[in-house]
Design a protein around this motif. Structure first.
Motif, PDB file in Angstrom:
ATOM      1  N   SER A  82       0.883  -1.308   0.080  1.00 49.89           N
ATOM      2  CA  SER A  82      -0.156   0.029   0.062  1.00 49.89           C
ATOM      3  C   SER A  82       0.712   1.316  -0.011  1.00 49.89           C
ATOM      4  N   ARG A 118      -1.264  -6.326  -7.970  1.00 52.60           N
ATOM      5  CA  ARG A 118      -0.831  -4.802  -7.909  1.00 52.60           C
ATOM      6  C   ARG A 118      -1.933  -3.806  -7.560  1.00 52.60           C
ATOM      7  N   HIS A 119      -1.691  -2.590  -7.653  1.00 47.31           N
ATOM      8  CA  HIS A 119      -2.676  -1.754  -7.430  1.00 47.31           C
ATOM      9  C   HIS A 119      -3.624  -1.420  -8.759  1.00 47.31           C
ATOM     10  N   HIS A 120      -2.865  -1.591  -9.845  1.00 49.04           N
ATOM     11  CA  HIS A 120      -3.567  -1.120 -11.089  1.00 49.04           C
ATOM     12  C   HIS A 120      -3.121  -2.009 -11.981  1.00 49.04           C
ATOM     13  N   ASP A 168      -7.865   0.549 -12.984  1.00 46.29           N
ATOM     14  CA  ASP A 168      -8.205  -0.517 -11.697  1.00 46.29           C
ATOM     15  C   ASP A 168      -8.592  -1.854 -12.769  1.00 46.29           C
TER      16      ASP A 168
END
Length: 178
Positions: A82, A118-120, A168
């Motif tokens: 994060s 992953r975040h994206h 996303d």
């Protein structure tokens, strides 16, 4: 430093700054920055300041950034931990590209592109870079993403400091198959 040494040290930095800083006892701030001196001390002999500077300056994908004082370093994107990179939504180009291994195509045709751990989802500006990304995972398959239409339909896009476009998810209806 040889190309192989550079690759090994770059992978080390990626792992530490994107996935597991705690593995060497390092802490990142909320935006993913690490104190360079602390990183080098905790990394032991794995990397020197000069090697780190060379990697940041010459990495084709520009994976890392140093702050203006060279006192802090961070990964530009690709985190599984994060962090808040402070990216603002932007209007993407009409088309972006995603490189993946050809063995994943059937799953993508069913589920679209997902960010997984992953975040994206990562998208490239051109097919050449997408091919390089896809080749890391096997025989590459390049997908054309109708990012302009996604944006008009309300999906958010961000562009990292190294010009990787992030979103996303990419539903199947926005993917063109080669």
């Amino acid at each position: 430093m040889t190309e192989q040494q550079k690759k090994t040290k770059s992978k080390f930095l990626s792992y530490i700054l994107r996935h597991d800083p705690a593995s060497i006892g390092l802490e990142l701030d909320s935006q993913g920055w690490a104190d360079v001196n602390v990183l080098l001390q905790k990394a032991g002999k794995k990397i020197t300041f000069d090697e780190m500077q060379e990697i940041v300056a010459t990495c084709e994908k520009q994976r890392f950034s140093l702050d203006t004082t060279n006192n802090r370093i961070r990964a530009n994107q690709g985190h599984s931990i994060s962090v808040e990179l402070g990216l603002q939504p932007q209007e993407p180009p009409e088309f972006l590209y995603h490189g993946t291994a050809s063995r994943t195509i059937q799953l993508i045709k069913t589920d679209g592109l997902k960010k997984m751990s992953r975040h994206h989802v990562h998208l490239s500006l051109d097919k050449e870079m997408a091919t390089k990304v896809g080749a890391r995972h096997g025989f590459p398959a390049i997908l054309t993403i109708r990012s302009g239409q996604m944006h008009r339909d309300g999906y958010l896009f961000y562009c990292s400091d190294n010009n990787v476009w992030l979103t996303d998810a990419v539903p199947v209806k926005y993917i063109e198959w080669a």
